[in-house]
Enzyme design. Sequence first.
Site, PDB file in Angstrom:
ATOM      1  N   ASP A  29       1.053  -5.982  -1.073  1.00 49.61           N
ATOM      2  CA  ASP A  29       1.461  -4.840  -1.891  1.00 49.61           C
ATOM      3  C   ASP A  29       1.861  -5.255  -3.309  1.00 49.61           C
ATOM      4  O   ASP A  29       2.212  -6.405  -3.562  1.00 49.61           O
ATOM      5  CB  ASP A  29       2.675  -4.149  -1.267  1.00 49.61           C
ATOM      6  CG  ASP A  29       2.327  -3.378  -0.001  1.00 49.61           C
ATOM      7  OD1 ASP A  29       1.220  -3.552   0.534  1.00 49.61           O
ATOM      8  OD2 ASP A  29       3.208  -2.611   0.458  1.00 49.61           O
ATOM      9  N   HIS A 174       3.511  -9.377  -0.103  1.00 47.85           N
ATOM     10  CA  HIS A 174       3.360  -8.994  -1.516  1.00 47.85           C
ATOM     11  C   HIS A 174       2.652 -10.120  -2.257  1.00 47.85           C
ATOM     12  O   HIS A 174       3.093 -11.277  -2.165  1.00 47.85           O
ATOM     13  CB  HIS A 174       4.734  -8.731  -2.143  1.00 47.85           C
ATOM     14  CG  HIS A 174       5.480  -7.604  -1.486  1.00 47.85           C
ATOM     15  ND1 HIS A 174       6.197  -7.778  -0.331  1.00 47.85           N
ATOM     16  CD2 HIS A 174       5.590  -6.293  -1.815  1.00 47.85           C
ATOM     17  CE1 HIS A 174       6.728  -6.607   0.027  1.00 47.85           C
ATOM     18  NE2 HIS A 174       6.383  -5.695  -0.848  1.00 47.85           N
TER      19      HIS A 174
HETATM   20 NI    NI Z   1       5.692  -1.773  -2.776  1.00 46.00          NI
END
Ligand code: NI
Length: 232
Positions: A29, A174
């Site tokens: 992400d 991430h």
């Molecule tokens: Ni996010």
Amino acid sequence: MPVAPLAPSGQGDADVDCSVTACVALTFDDGPSTATTGRLLDTLSQLGVHATFFTIGEHVAQAPQLVAREVREGHVVGDHTWDHADLTKLSQAGVDQEIARASQAVASASGTTPVLVRPPYGAWNDTVRNAVSGQGGAIILWNIDSEDWKSRNTRAVVERVLSTARPGSIVLMHDIYPTTVDAVPQIVQGLRQRGLTPVTVPTLLGESARVGWIFYSQHDLIHPGSTTQTTR
Ligand code: NI
């Protein structure tokens, strides 16, 4: 009630059948990041792994070449809103705009329109669900949180993912942290040692995935009109 299948996304691992193979989807992400995403793509290429990127629209606009590369190399790009808004605090029009503006950024960068949406913070309500359904998409959450944003520690990320991943898991990471990029080779190696094949989210979900569904994993989901998590 929407029952259309999700549009195919051209992912590079579509030959894997996760109804017979034990699969795990690695998701990244908040990118793309010019500092870390290119190195992650190099790593994934070396490992022969395809992943799913839930990109932030304003980051896509700053680094469209990275999103074009993600799609070109067989990864899947999903929608993580224009500026990482908490969608549950917005009106229907605001939610529609957050999702549509990010989707348009991905489309203009890569030629591919996202059908998978991950609301920031995993925060959704009926307004969010209706907006995603209206754009022909599904909401993709996760059932394994690497907590990479919290630990910022490669060993902790590796241990957390490998100790919790199981067949069908969707893993939240991430691609904006170098410590996470450093963890990926050990995670992939460890998953494979456990008999788990890393795949994209569309490959994990298979052809039975439908518009408007909310997925926590391959097997755990919420159907349209329901708020109860069920198992398939
Ligand atoms: Ni996010």
